[in-house]
Write a protein that holds these residues in place. Structure first.
Motif, mmCIF file in Angstrom:
data_model
loop_
_atom_site.group_PDB
_atom_site.id
_atom_site.type_symbol
_atom_site.label_atom_id
_atom_site.label_comp_id
_atom_site.label_asym_id
_atom_site.label_seq_id
_atom_site.Cartn_x
_atom_site.Cartn_y
_atom_site.Cartn_z
ATOM 1 N N ASP A 829 0.846 -1.190 0.000
ATOM 2 C CA ASP A 829 0.000 0.000 0.000
ATOM 3 C C ASP A 829 0.882 1.241 0.000
ATOM 4 O OD1 ASP A 829 -2.596 -1.196 0.207
ATOM 5 O OD2 ASP A 829 -2.139 -1.683 2.282
ATOM 6 N N TRP A 830 0.405 2.257 -0.684
ATOM 7 C CA TRP A 830 0.973 3.589 -0.521
ATOM 8 C C TRP A 830 -0.102 4.469 0.065
ATOM 9 C CZ3 TRP A 830 -0.761 8.272 -2.382
ATOM 10 C CH2 TRP A 830 0.052 9.370 -2.098
ATOM 11 N N GLY A 831 0.231 5.098 1.180
ATOM 12 C CA GLY A 831 -0.729 5.970 1.826
ATOM 13 C C GLY A 831 -0.106 7.312 2.168
ATOM 14 N N TYR A 832 -0.949 8.288 2.285
ATOM 15 C CA TYR A 832 -0.480 9.628 2.656
ATOM 16 C C TYR A 832 -1.257 10.071 3.884
ATOM 17 C CZ TYR A 832 1.239 14.393 2.240
ATOM 18 O OH TYR A 832 1.863 15.586 2.483
ATOM 19 N N GLY A 833 -0.538 10.311 4.983
ATOM 20 C CA GLY A 833 -1.155 10.792 6.203
ATOM 21 C C GLY A 833 -1.222 12.307 6.213
ATOM 22 N N PHE A 834 -2.428 12.850 6.432
ATOM 23 C CA PHE A 834 -2.633 14.285 6.304
ATOM 24 C C PHE A 834 -2.388 15.051 7.610
ATOM 25 C CE2 PHE A 834 -5.411 12.323 3.081
ATOM 26 C CZ PHE A 834 -4.909 12.940 1.949
ATOM 27 N N ASP A 835 -2.358 14.367 8.738
ATOM 28 C CA ASP A 835 -2.314 15.054 10.028
ATOM 29 C C ASP A 835 -1.027 14.729 10.781
ATOM 30 O OD1 ASP A 835 -5.023 16.135 9.801
ATOM 31 O OD2 ASP A 835 -5.646 14.044 10.010
ATOM 32 N N GLU A 836 -0.678 15.617 11.714
ATOM 33 C CA GLU A 836 0.499 15.437 12.551
ATOM 34 C C GLU A 836 0.161 14.535 13.741
ATOM 35 O OE1 GLU A 836 3.616 16.367 12.261
ATOM 36 O OE2 GLU A 836 3.290 17.313 10.310
ATOM 37 N N SER A 837 1.112 13.691 14.115
ATOM 38 C CA SER A 837 0.948 12.871 15.301
ATOM 39 C C SER A 837 1.430 13.631 16.529
ATOM 40 C CB SER A 837 1.736 11.570 15.157
ATOM 41 O OG SER A 837 1.773 10.870 16.389
ATOM 42 N N LEU A 838 0.761 13.447 17.648
ATOM 43 C CA LEU A 838 1.170 14.081 18.896
ATOM 44 C C LEU A 838 2.349 13.368 19.543
ATOM 45 C CD1 LEU A 838 -2.354 14.723 20.506
ATOM 46 C CD2 LEU A 838 -0.919 16.357 19.257
ATOM 47 N N TYR A 839 2.687 12.197 19.006
ATOM 48 C CA TYR A 839 3.654 11.361 19.694
ATOM 49 C C TYR A 839 4.925 11.095 18.898
ATOM 50 C CZ TYR A 839 -0.977 10.563 21.596
ATOM 51 O OH TYR A 839 -2.246 10.755 22.075
ATOM 52 N N ARG A 840 4.969 11.523 17.649
ATOM 53 C CA ARG A 840 6.177 11.309 16.852
ATOM 54 C C ARG A 840 6.225 12.349 15.730
ATOM 55 N NH1 ARG A 840 7.512 5.408 14.555
ATOM 56 N NH2 ARG A 840 6.904 4.978 16.737
ATOM 57 N N ARG A 841 7.391 12.928 15.566
ATOM 58 C CA ARG A 841 7.564 13.922 14.509
ATOM 59 C C ARG A 841 7.504 13.277 13.127
ATOM 60 N NH1 ARG A 841 12.309 15.755 17.598
ATOM 61 N NH2 ARG A 841 11.730 17.507 18.933
ATOM 62 N N ASN A 842 6.897 13.972 12.187
ATOM 63 C CA ASN A 842 6.877 13.555 10.772
ATOM 64 C C ASN A 842 6.395 12.115 10.587
ATOM 65 O OD1 ASN A 842 8.029 16.089 10.069
ATOM 66 N ND2 ASN A 842 10.064 15.272 10.591
ATOM 67 N N ALA A 843 5.407 11.737 11.361
ATOM 68 C CA ALA A 843 4.896 10.359 11.281
ATOM 69 C C ALA A 843 4.019 10.128 10.061
ATOM 70 C CB ALA A 843 4.119 10.007 12.541
ATOM 71 N N GLY A 844 3.431 11.222 9.527
ATOM 72 C CA GLY A 844 2.543 11.067 8.385
ATOM 73 C C GLY A 844 3.258 11.266 7.071
ATOM 74 N N GLY A 845 2.543 11.866 6.115
ATOM 75 C CA GLY A 845 3.131 12.070 4.804
ATOM 76 C C GLY A 845 3.078 10.823 3.967
ATOM 77 N N SER A 846 3.989 10.710 3.017
ATOM 78 C CA SER A 846 4.018 9.567 2.100
ATOM 79 C C SER A 846 4.628 8.353 2.789
ATOM 80 C CB SER A 846 4.817 9.934 0.853
ATOM 81 O OG SER A 846 4.907 8.843 -0.025
ATOM 82 N N GLN A 847 3.898 7.245 2.775
ATOM 83 C CA GLN A 847 4.363 6.029 3.446
ATOM 84 C C GLN A 847 4.015 4.811 2.586
ATOM 85 O OE1 GLN A 847 5.942 5.972 6.403
ATOM 86 N NE2 GLN A 847 5.655 8.127 6.974
ATOM 87 N N PHE A 848 4.947 3.863 2.507
ATOM 88 C CA PHE A 848 4.695 2.568 1.884
ATOM 89 C C PHE A 848 4.547 1.517 2.982
ATOM 90 C CE2 PHE A 848 6.450 4.689 -1.825
ATOM 91 C CZ PHE A 848 5.652 4.184 -2.848
ATOM 92 N N HIS A 849 3.598 0.610 2.786
ATOM 93 C CA HIS A 849 3.349 -0.442 3.772
ATOM 94 C C HIS A 849 3.278 -1.784 3.053
ATOM 95 C CE1 HIS A 849 2.341 2.719 6.645
ATOM 96 N NE2 HIS A 849 1.511 3.217 5.736
ATOM 97 N N PHE A 850 3.864 -2.785 3.656
ATOM 98 C CA PHE A 850 3.816 -4.139 3.122
ATOM 99 C C PHE A 850 2.883 -4.977 3.996
ATOM 100 C CE2 PHE A 850 7.815 -2.446 1.597
ATOM 101 C CZ PHE A 850 7.796 -2.824 0.272
ATOM 102 N N VAL A 851 2.092 -5.799 3.343
ATOM 103 C CA VAL A 851 1.090 -6.613 4.019
ATOM 104 C C VAL A 851 1.430 -8.075 3.812
ATOM 105 C CG1 VAL A 851 -1.357 -7.189 4.145
ATOM 106 C CG2 VAL A 851 -0.655 -4.841 3.659
ATOM 107 N N ILE A 852 1.480 -8.830 4.891
ATOM 108 C CA ILE A 852 1.741 -10.266 4.810
ATOM 109 C C ILE A 852 0.761 -10.971 5.737
ATOM 110 C CG2 ILE A 852 3.403 -12.117 5.177
ATOM 111 C CD1 ILE A 852 5.632 -10.148 4.675
ATOM 112 N N GLY A 853 -0.065 -11.827 5.149
ATOM 113 C CA GLY A 853 -0.931 -12.675 5.947
ATOM 114 C C GLY A 853 -2.070 -11.977 6.643
ATOM 115 N N GLN A 854 -2.461 -10.793 6.210
ATOM 116 C CA GLN A 854 -3.569 -10.100 6.842
ATOM 117 C C GLN A 854 -4.251 -9.222 5.824
ATOM 118 O OE1 GLN A 854 -2.451 -7.187 9.743
ATOM 119 N NE2 GLN A 854 -0.758 -6.402 8.539
ATOM 120 N N SER A 855 -5.422 -8.727 6.183
ATOM 121 C CA SER A 855 -6.154 -7.804 5.328
ATOM 122 C C SER A 855 -6.769 -6.742 6.197
ATOM 123 C CB SER A 855 -7.247 -8.540 4.553
ATOM 124 O OG SER A 855 -7.951 -7.651 3.738
ATOM 125 N N PHE A 856 -6.782 -5.521 5.697
ATOM 126 C CA PHE A 856 -7.373 -4.419 6.455
ATOM 127 C C PHE A 856 -8.888 -4.472 6.360
ATOM 128 C CE2 PHE A 856 -3.144 -2.810 5.544
ATOM 129 C CZ PHE A 856 -2.777 -2.315 6.779
#
Length: 856
Positions: A829-856
């Motif tokens: 998956d490629w996802g883009y997070g639009f909001d800032e996290s209160l617990y980690r800097r720059n946690a959003g933005g453009s992110q790639f995710h790999f999925v193994i053995g599960q489905s959202f």
């Protein structure tokens, strides 16, 4: 004697005159005085690869038969050989005549056989496709019919691809290396694709040009931005389908008299395009008038009218009428079909047209109820028949029910042992005796899975091996003959998994599930046991690249290093987790039989030594918990779900240990004493709905909502385990000890999870919303592939007072899923997070995710 010789001469001369090189049957005529003879012998000459006895049978002549020479029997024999098509020459002559006996010789020249085919003007992949369509094998005889058919198949193939002017020329040549063999040079000139230059309409007022263009899905103008992803080639077959779609669209809006007055397809020689012009006559708009019911004795007219969902004054729509009568799952006719009336039918008849109003009479033939006679199962080459039969809801002796038939198909798909796209029930009615036979045609698919992986990370090598057998047979475990290579067929699930990087991390697990405990009722029994060991990392693995420095609010991994990487004595630190669980599931019949109840008892033992990365650093923690989950699952396909829903609500709880010691002051107790026996109560809810949004039931929208809450009995004894860790791909990492990970694409793993003052994750409540649109790229037993686009939002909170269901972190993106039977579900998956996290800097933005053995 002279008369006999004259007759023989005339006979040979007349028969020889039929020789030719075309397939046209010659016009045979004889002269002379006919005489009757008895066939004494028949000899076949001129052939090498065919059985003479069979060739004699083709002629229709046989020894002992009386024939007239000249006469119709010999003429008919010649015609038979020509009609057979395998011979380029056929002669019958009299070798000898003795008295009334005649000795015949049949000379046949076989048509040449195919030595080789050579394609010119095509690419390699095109040649492979065309060869399959032509289906001319080497060594087969080459007949004019086969050559003509090959030219047609090739031409039609490329015309359907948009090469409207394709020319095919097949040249036959003798092969000098093989007697009576030929080669075929197949010359294909595809020319350029014919595209639609313009598509214009006249006479349309109700539907705009734009709506008509969108209705004609396969005939689209080139050069328009809106048609960028649509085909622009002109294919006659697709064009005719689009014309039908246009009339169908008008009919849906009540214009049932709409017609295409004229159509004009003009070819442009210069740019190899066509201009399409349609002249329409829309006619008047019609409405439903009186709807009456005739012939119904089982159900009252009011109930049938309620099922129809069409009332007087509604816009007349023939398509919708047919759907509500027959097609839809809750159609009128299905009420009869679900009560055994398989032979019933409903015929709508227009009884009058009053201006723009059409009166309809529903003529019903109810017939007799059909009883199920035989239920036949075919195609289960691996799965034992009793595993299939226990899921079948249509039993012999019961009344036929269409809904139970559909439900059976769903249940068989849920097993996972058969290709859900190819489960095809064959209904075989027997009106004479009022019974019906049902044949369930199945296609086995491989669904055992293997995981073998290795990787390098955090200065160490990690390898894993996992085996999952989903159609295991424990009762045949000690049967040597059943090991092929494993005992299979009883639908049980056995899973084994091991992961290690040596002495720094090890994890082992085993689980087993019996879906039908005792074999008579759908009550499941599941058992699992697991053990993991994690230590600190030796100083020899220290890598300064993993030191972030500076710290950020005490978040793990931002305060200087990963656990133990800089500590030479870290090898002595450890966290050991041992767990065991036993679960029991039961299908319910109320509120309906899609519901199930699952209960589980489990125990986990946590052993910590100098584990500085957790709220509790030393000691033993025991977690004895019980789980109850109520779920309703009505989806049609577990891999690519098109329709249905999946809901579950559950509670997991421990005994309230602190209540057994009411006088103890837990605020002053040590960490080891507080967490010796873990206590909590955990509530979860998940719900997903699937709905197809196109006529082909391929494009599917999925809406999902989930939430969880972790509570406590004593404010001083809040559980350090069973937290919710939100963000990322949803796959558990090494740091998620005793926690539940929830993915939220577009953000880094665990980045939306609050933490406590000790630096541990402290997500006690979470919300998550998901909407996906899915489209299949391949639905085959060997692989299921689909693309998706998603919108997601979610958040996690530490305290209930801070909970705000509208304060969600949003993301969007696209993805791809691939299900391979041996490896399970994988994806990216490629996802883009639009909001800032209160617990980690720059946690959003453009992110790639790999999925193994599960489905959202």
């Amino acid at each position: 004697m002279r008369s006999k010789l004259l007759i023989v001469f005339l006979f040979i001369f007349s028969i020889s005159s039929v020789i030719g090189q075309t397939t046209d049957i010659p016009n045979i005529s004889y002269s002379g005085t006919p005489r009757k003879y008895v066939i004494a012998d028949i000899e076949v000459t001129g052939v090498q690869n065919l059985d003479p006895k069979i060739l004699v049978n083709i002629s229709g002549l046989k020894v002992g038969q009386q024939i007239t020479v000249p006469g119709d029997e010999v003429s008919e024999a010649i015609r038979r050989y020509w009609q057979h098509g395998l011979f380029s020459d056929a002669k019958i002559k009299a070798k000898k005549i003795e008295g009334r006996e005649i000795y015949l010789e049949i000379y046949l020249q076989e048509r040449p056989r195919l030595s080789e085919m050579y394609f010119h003007g095509l690419k390699k992949n095109e040649i492979e496709t065309v060869e399959q369509k032509v289906a001319m094998m080497k060594g087969s005889q080459v007949t004019p019919f086969m050559v003509t058919r090959a030219e047609k198949y090739i031409t039609d193939h490329f015309v359907n691809k948009g090469f409207y002017n394709t020319e095919v020329n097949i040249v036959q040549k003798d092969d000098p290396s093989k007697p009576n063999h030929v080669t075929l040079d197949i010359n294909v000139d595809k020319k350029d694709k014919v595209k639609v230059s313009s598509l214009t309409f006249e006479g349309n007022e109700v539907l705009s040009d734009g709506k008509l263009n969108r209705t004609m899905k396969k005939t689209n103008e080139k050069g328009k931005v809106l048609n960028f992803f649509r085909t622009k080639k002109f294919v006659v077959e697709k064009y005719e389908e689009d014309l039908t779609a246009v009339i169908g669209k008008y009919n849906e809006l009540g214009y049932r008299d709409a017609r295409i007055v004229s159509e004009e397809v003009s070819k442009n020689i210069e740019d190899n395009t066509v201009d399409v012009k349609l002249v329409l006559e829309e006619g008047n708009k019609y409405y439903f008038g009186d709807i009456s019911w005739v012939g119904n004795t089982i159900y009252p007219s009011e109930l049938l009218a309620y099922d129809l969902r069409i009332k007087k004054g509604d816009v007349f729509n023939q398509t919708y009428l047919d759907e509500r009568l027959i097609t839809d799952e809750d159609a009128v006719h299905n009420r009869y079909m679900d009560n055994g009336y398989l032979f019933s039918n409903i015929t709508p008849v227009e009884t009058g047209v009053r201006g723009d109003t059409i009166d309809i009479e529903m003529r019903i033939y109810e017939g007799q109820q059909a009883t199920i006679n035989k239920v036949i199962i075919r195609g289960n080459t691996k799965t034992h028949e009793h595993v299939v039969r226990r899921e079948i809801r249509t039993k012999p002796g019961q009344l036929f029910s269409k809904s139970e038939l559909i439900r059976t198909v769903r249940e068989l798909a849920q097993l996972g042992h058969f290709d859900p796209e190819n489960i095809s029930p064959d209904v075989q009615p027997n009106p004479d005796n009022g019974t019906v036979d049902l044949v369930y045609q199945l296609e086995e698919k491989a669904n055992d899975q293997i995981e073998l992986s290795g990787g390098w990370g955090a200065g160490m090598f990690v390898g894993s091996l996992g085996l999952k057998f989903t159609n295991f047979s424990m009762r045949n475990f000690f049967n040597k003959e059943a090991w092929r290579p494993l005992p299979t067929g009883d639908g049980q699930t056995l899973a084994l998994r091991a992961q290690t990087n040596g002495k720094f991390y090890q994890s082992y697990s085993l689980s087993f599930t019996e879906p039908w405990l005792g074999g008579k009722k759908p009550n499941s029994l599941s058992f699992s046991i697991y053990h993991s060991i994690q230590t600190g990392v030796s100083s020899s693995y220290y890598d300064p690249r993993y030191s972030y420095g500076g710290g950020y609010g005490g978040y793990p991994g931002y305060g200087g290093s990963y656990p133990g990487m800089q500590d030479p004595d870290a090898i002595d630190q450890h966290m050991k987790i041992t767990g065991i669980s036993l679960g029991f599931g039961k299908r319910l019949r109320w509120p309906d039989d899609f519901f199930s109840l699952y209960t589980e008892a489990s125990y986990q033992r946590y052993d910590l030594l100098d584990w500085n990365y957790f709220i509790m650093q030393n000691g033993i923690s025991n977690n004895l918990n019980f789980k109850v989950m109520l779920s309703r699952r009505s989806i049609d396909n577990p891999i690519y779900t098109r329709q249905g829903s999946d809901f579950s609500v559950g509670v997991e709880f421990t005994p309230p240990w602190s209540m057994f010691q009411p006088d103890k002051d837990w605020s002053k107790a040590s960490e080891e004493e507080k967490y010796q026996r873990i206590e909590y109560h955990k509530w979860t809810f998940k719900g997903a709905v699937y709905k197809p949004i196109d006529n082909a039931n391929k494009l599917v929208v999925m809406g999902k909502m989930e939430m969880g809450f972790l509570g406590y009995y004593n404010k001083y004894l809040q559980s350090p385990f069973e937290k919710f860790v939100l963000g990322g791909d949803g796959m558990a990492g090494f740091s998620m000890y005793g926690s539940e990970t929830i993915g939220l694409r577009g953000y880094e793993n665990s980045s939306l999870t609050p933490y406590n003052t000790q630096g541990s994750y402290d997500g006690n409540i979470y919300n998550k919303l998901t909407m996906e649109v899915r489209y299949p790229l391949a639905l085959q037993p060997s692989a299921t592939v689909f693309a998706l686009a998603f919108l997601e939002a979610g958040n996690a909170w530490s305290q209930y007072e801070d909970y705000n269901p509208f304060e969600l972190k949003r993301s969007a993106g696209v993805g791809l899923r691939i299900f391979l039977p041996i490896f399970g579900l994988m994806g990216i998956d490629w996802g883009y997070g639009f909001d800032e996290s209160l617990y980690r800097r720059n946690a959003g933005g453009s992110q790639f995710h790999f999925v193994i053995g599960q489905s959202f």
